[in-house]
Design an enzyme around this catalytic site. Structure first.
Site, PDB file in Angstrom:
ATOM      1  N   VAL A  99      -5.596  -4.271   4.216  1.00 57.91           N
ATOM      2  CA  VAL A  99      -4.689  -5.428   4.175  1.00 57.91           C
ATOM      3  C   VAL A  99      -5.383  -6.714   4.607  1.00 57.91           C
ATOM      4  O   VAL A  99      -5.283  -7.747   3.937  1.00 57.91           O
ATOM      5  CB  VAL A  99      -3.431  -5.151   5.043  1.00 57.91           C
ATOM      6  CG1 VAL A  99      -2.654  -6.427   5.320  1.00 57.91           C
ATOM      7  CG2 VAL A  99      -2.539  -4.163   4.323  1.00 57.91           C
ATOM      8  N   ASP A 150     -13.322  -8.104  12.643  1.00 57.47           N
ATOM      9  CA  ASP A 150     -13.060  -6.679  12.873  1.00 57.47           C
ATOM     10  C   ASP A 150     -13.884  -6.224  14.068  1.00 57.47           C
ATOM     11  O   ASP A 150     -15.002  -6.707  14.281  1.00 57.47           O
ATOM     12  CB  ASP A 150     -13.381  -5.841  11.645  1.00 57.47           C
ATOM     13  CG  ASP A 150     -12.545  -4.565  11.600  1.00 57.47           C
ATOM     14  OD1 ASP A 150     -11.580  -4.513  10.818  1.00 57.47           O
ATOM     15  OD2 ASP A 150     -12.841  -3.635  12.396  1.00 57.47           O
ATOM     16  N   GLU A 153       3.528  -7.391   4.650  1.00 56.63           N
ATOM     17  CA  GLU A 153       2.747  -7.349   3.410  1.00 56.63           C
ATOM     18  C   GLU A 153       3.253  -6.231   2.497  1.00 56.63           C
ATOM     19  O   GLU A 153       3.538  -5.144   2.970  1.00 56.63           O
ATOM     20  CB  GLU A 153       1.258  -7.140   3.746  1.00 56.63           C
ATOM     21  CG  GLU A 153       0.357  -7.183   2.552  1.00 56.63           C
ATOM     22  CD  GLU A 153       0.610  -8.404   1.665  1.00 56.63           C
ATOM     23  OE1 GLU A 153       0.557  -9.542   2.162  1.00 56.63           O
ATOM     24  OE2 GLU A 153       0.878  -8.215   0.470  1.00 56.63           O
ATOM     25  N   LEU A 187       1.549  -5.548  -0.640  1.00 57.19           N
ATOM     26  CA  LEU A 187       0.547  -5.217  -1.656  1.00 57.19           C
ATOM     27  C   LEU A 187       0.402  -3.712  -1.790  1.00 57.19           C
ATOM     28  O   LEU A 187       0.678  -2.949  -0.856  1.00 57.19           O
ATOM     29  CB  LEU A 187      -0.803  -5.844  -1.299  1.00 57.19           C
ATOM     30  CG  LEU A 187      -1.506  -5.438   0.000  1.00 57.19           C
ATOM     31  CD1 LEU A 187      -2.204  -4.097  -0.102  1.00 57.19           C
ATOM     32  CD2 LEU A 187      -2.503  -6.506   0.374  1.00 57.19           C
ATOM     33  N   PHE A 244       9.064   4.479  -9.415  1.00 58.12           N
ATOM     34  CA  PHE A 244       9.178   5.413  -8.282  1.00 58.12           C
ATOM     35  C   PHE A 244      10.113   6.593  -8.569  1.00 58.12           C
ATOM     36  O   PHE A 244      10.595   7.229  -7.648  1.00 58.12           O
ATOM     37  CB  PHE A 244       9.574   4.676  -6.990  1.00 58.12           C
ATOM     38  CG  PHE A 244       8.438   3.836  -6.471  1.00 58.12           C
ATOM     39  CD1 PHE A 244       7.617   4.307  -5.469  1.00 58.12           C
ATOM     40  CD2 PHE A 244       8.166   2.589  -7.023  1.00 58.12           C
ATOM     41  CE1 PHE A 244       6.528   3.563  -5.034  1.00 58.12           C
ATOM     42  CE2 PHE A 244       7.080   1.835  -6.599  1.00 58.12           C
ATOM     43  CZ  PHE A 244       6.268   2.319  -5.601  1.00 58.12           C
ATOM     44  N   CYS A 263       0.809   4.504   4.216  1.00 57.11           N
ATOM     45  CA  CYS A 263       2.025   3.727   4.509  1.00 57.11           C
ATOM     46  C   CYS A 263       3.317   4.546   4.479  1.00 57.11           C
ATOM     47  O   CYS A 263       3.985   4.661   5.507  1.00 57.11           O
ATOM     48  CB  CYS A 263       2.128   2.552   3.543  1.00 57.11           C
ATOM     49  SG  CYS A 263       0.850   1.320   3.834  1.00 57.11           S
TER      50      CYS A 263
HETATM   51  P1  NAD Z   1      -7.045  -0.319   8.140  1.00 59.34           P
HETATM   52  O1  NAD Z   1      -7.177   0.811   9.074  1.00 59.34           O
HETATM   53  O2  NAD Z   1      -7.684  -0.230   6.788  1.00 59.34           O
HETATM   54  O3  NAD Z   1      -7.568  -1.670   8.815  1.00 59.34           O
HETATM   55  C1  NAD Z   1      -7.284  -2.035  10.118  1.00 59.34           C
HETATM   56  C2  NAD Z   1      -8.534  -2.692  10.697  1.00 59.34           C
HETATM   57  O4  NAD Z   1      -8.202  -3.288  11.947  1.00 59.34           O
HETATM   58  C3  NAD Z   1      -9.673  -1.709  10.963  1.00 59.34           C
HETATM   59  O5  NAD Z   1     -10.815  -2.128  10.260  1.00 59.34           O
HETATM   60  C4  NAD Z   1      -9.872  -1.773  12.487  1.00 59.34           C
HETATM   61  O6  NAD Z   1     -11.228  -1.622  12.865  1.00 59.34           O
HETATM   62  C5  NAD Z   1      -9.351  -3.162  12.787  1.00 59.34           C
HETATM   63  N1  NAD Z   1      -8.936  -3.381  14.191  1.00 59.34           N
HETATM   64  C6  NAD Z   1      -8.130  -2.625  14.964  1.00 59.34           C
HETATM   65  N2  NAD Z   1      -7.968  -3.189  16.163  1.00 59.34           N
HETATM   66  C7  NAD Z   1      -8.699  -4.342  16.172  1.00 59.34           C
HETATM   67  C8  NAD Z   1      -8.944  -5.376  17.136  1.00 59.34           C
HETATM   68  N3  NAD Z   1      -8.379  -5.349  18.340  1.00 59.34           N
HETATM   69  N4  NAD Z   1      -9.758  -6.384  16.791  1.00 59.34           N
HETATM   70  C9  NAD Z   1     -10.334  -6.444  15.570  1.00 59.34           C
HETATM   71  N5  NAD Z   1     -10.144  -5.501  14.619  1.00 59.34           N
HETATM   72  C10 NAD Z   1      -9.319  -4.457  14.908  1.00 59.34           C
HETATM   73  O7  NAD Z   1      -5.469  -0.550   7.966  1.00 59.34           O
HETATM   74  P2  NAD Z   1      -4.708  -1.209   6.714  1.00 59.34           P
HETATM   75  O8  NAD Z   1      -4.463  -0.198   5.669  1.00 59.34           O
HETATM   76  O9  NAD Z   1      -5.371  -2.491   6.364  1.00 59.34           O
HETATM   77  O10 NAD Z   1      -3.290  -1.521   7.376  1.00 59.34           O
HETATM   78  C11 NAD Z   1      -3.130  -2.549   8.343  1.00 59.34           C
HETATM   79  C12 NAD Z   1      -1.651  -2.770   8.559  1.00 59.34           C
HETATM   80  O11 NAD Z   1      -1.039  -3.222   7.334  1.00 59.34           O
HETATM   81  C13 NAD Z   1      -0.885  -1.512   8.960  1.00 59.34           C
HETATM   82  O12 NAD Z   1       0.138  -1.861   9.846  1.00 59.34           O
HETATM   83  C14 NAD Z   1      -0.278  -1.029   7.639  1.00 59.34           C
HETATM   84  O13 NAD Z   1       0.883  -0.278   7.810  1.00 59.34           O
HETATM   85  C15 NAD Z   1       0.033  -2.337   6.953  1.00 59.34           C
HETATM   86  N6  NAD Z   1       0.075  -2.289   5.494  1.00 59.34           N
HETATM   87  C16 NAD Z   1      -0.842  -1.541   4.818  1.00 59.34           C
HETATM   88  C17 NAD Z   1      -0.809  -1.536   3.424  1.00 59.34           C
HETATM   89  C18 NAD Z   1      -1.811  -0.718   2.656  1.00 59.34           C
HETATM   90  O14 NAD Z   1      -1.594  -0.508   1.452  1.00 59.34           O
HETATM   91  N7  NAD Z   1      -2.891  -0.241   3.264  1.00 59.34           N
HETATM   92  C19 NAD Z   1       0.143  -2.287   2.726  1.00 59.34           C
HETATM   93  C20 NAD Z   1       1.050  -3.061   3.455  1.00 59.34           C
HETATM   94  C21 NAD Z   1       1.006  -3.054   4.846  1.00 59.34           C
END
Ligand code: NAD
Length: 439
Positions: free
Chosen positions: A12, A31, A152, A154, A250, A261
């Protein structure tokens, strides 16, 4: 041009940061994972997401996108601070907010002037209130940070397009100033902006994902009935889908939902409801049906093979859905685990997710093509509906296999065609009585 800091550069954060840069803003993606940051700095991206690498490179060259592991540096250089860190499930089903909390602390320590702190991560309702309280405790004398929510929507696999052309943008705010800032940030995107309070914005995300999960479990329940009464769930879904109030999206029967998710958001929403004294039975049913669906597909494979021991099982598709390499909560992981434990020999192919799966299961034979998987296979199991599987030369597949068994967990083939080709074809919710006049 706005100055944005994106904390968390995963699926995201990276997409959001890159797309905001594409809109003309100056974005710093942060990150804590140094290896991720060095990959990003080298011009590559650590995930498979169509179109993202080119867009990231373009905006890096234009000096609109940069990467760092220093939260302080990025926060101090920005007016918007997005939290896009992971919110994984806890053992009790609730969302683990420890990453959001840690992030909030770091931002509070780093803020040197007014900034809008925007929740992008999917968080339980009232998280905004907790962030606000934490900020008040950590920096009482410096009311620099105001909280907003901007969930989000996406989808992995079409994330760039989804971000730049969304159905809607949800903005949860507590002041006109914050609303104006968010409207300016998204000014170039043509989509309705729904402005709400923060609690409602947070709820919209969980309510939306849970509803989509519910739709999948609903059609999987209909699939069960179809099998029992001699009907075809694909026809039922088509007939339902023409109703604009229902919509065909869906309503695909099969293995059920996976990914990072839906499973965690459904369980978090059940927990959120429980904490406020509501028994969310319809969502408990959704999760239970989804779990059972995986078991049913595996049962169908086992019945076809009698036992797994010593059998060559070919798996087509590893990622939790097509066009991504994401393996979080991917059904393929469950299937491979059980097949190996019961003595099967597993071969697999996926267009992009094999390298990531090797880390989980080095003992699986990863093949260069679906045809290599089919060679000497006692059964093929289709787990992910990649487009290339729909175009396979099925005659060739059959000639390569030991037997003719195909278990299709995604209903990608026409059962009558498969029968004519000589396959023993197992799919979900499609009784032969409905498609085979001779049955
Ligand atoms: P992800 O695990 O791919 O990415 C999260 C990132 O955050 C990791 O790279 C991690 O190292 C970093 N991180 C954690 N703590 C940190 C800190 N204190 N400082 C800096 N970096 C830090 O997760 P994602 O799939 O991108 O999802 C993120 C959020 O978005 C979640 O809450 C998820 O539910 C939501 N979301 C995800 C999607 C999807 O399709 N993946 C869609 C909509 C919403």
């Amino acid at each position: 041009m706005k100055r944005v800091c994106m904390i968390g550069s995963g699926y995201v954060g990276l997409v959001t940061g890159t797309c905001l840069a594409e809109l003309g803003h100056r974005v710093i993606c942060v990150d804590k994972d140094e290896s991720k940051i060095s990959i990003l700095k080298s011009g590559k991206i650590p995930i498979y997401e169509p179109g993202l690498e080119a867009l990231a490179r373009k905006n890096t060259k234009l000096n609109r996108l940069s990467f760092t592991s220093s939260v302080m540096e990025a926060v101090q250089a920005s007016d918007f601070v997005f939290i896009a860190v992971n919110t994984p499930p806890l053992k009790d089903g609730g969302a683990d907010l420890s990453f959001v909390e840690a992030c909030t602390r770091e931002v509070a320590r780093s803020a040197n002037k007014f900034k809008l702190l925007v929740e992008k991560s999917t968080v339980p309702v009232k998280t905004g209130e907790r962030i606000k309280k934490t900020l008040e405790v950590l920096s009482p004398a410096k009311p620099y940070l105001e909280v907003a929510s901007n969930p989000e929507f996406l989808r992995e696999g079409s994330a760039v397009k989804d971000f730049l052309h969304p159905d809607r943008i949800i903005v949860g705010v507590q002041s006109q100033r914050a609303e104006n800032m968010m409207r300016e940030l998204y000014a170039k995107i043509k989509a309705p902006i729904i402005v709400t309070d923060i609690n409602s914005a947070e709820l919209i995300k969980h309510a939306s994902n849970s509803f989509l999960s519910l739709k999948i479990s609903y059609i999987n329940s209909i699939a069960q009935i179809c099998e029992k009464v001699g009907a075809d769930v694909e026809k039922v879904a088509e007939g339902m889908g023409y109703d604009a109030r229902i919509n065909r999206a869906f309503l695909n029967a099969g293995i059920g939902y996976g990914g990072s998710c839906f499973p965690k958001d459904v369980s978090a929403f059940i927990k959120i409801a429980e904490e406020v004294g509501f028994d969310f039975q319809i969502l408990k049913g959704t999760a239970a049906i989804n779990h059972a669906q995986r078991e049913l597909v595996l049962k169908s494979l086992k019945e076809a093979l009698w036992t797994f021991k010593g059998k060559n099982v070919g798996i087509l598709g590893l990622s939790f859905k097509p066009d991504t390499d994401d393996l979080r909560n991917a059904p393929a992981i469950d299937f491979i685990q059980i097949l190996l434990a019961e003595g099967a020999v597993v071969k697999a192919y996926d267009p992009v997710a094999m390298d990531k799966m090797k880390v989980h299961f080095p003992q699986v034979e990863y093949c260069a093509s679906p045809y290599k998987v089919a060679e000497a296979a006692d059964a093929l199991l289709i787990v992910t509906e990649w487009e290339e599987f729909r175009k396979l030369d099925l005659n060739k597949i059959k000639s390569l296999m030991n037997t003719n068994i195909v278990v299709d967990g995604r209903n990608i083939f026409d059962p009558m065609t498969m029968k004519k080709l000589g396959f023993t074809y197992h799919c979900v919710g499609r009784s032969p009585k409905a498609w085979d006049k001779k049955a």
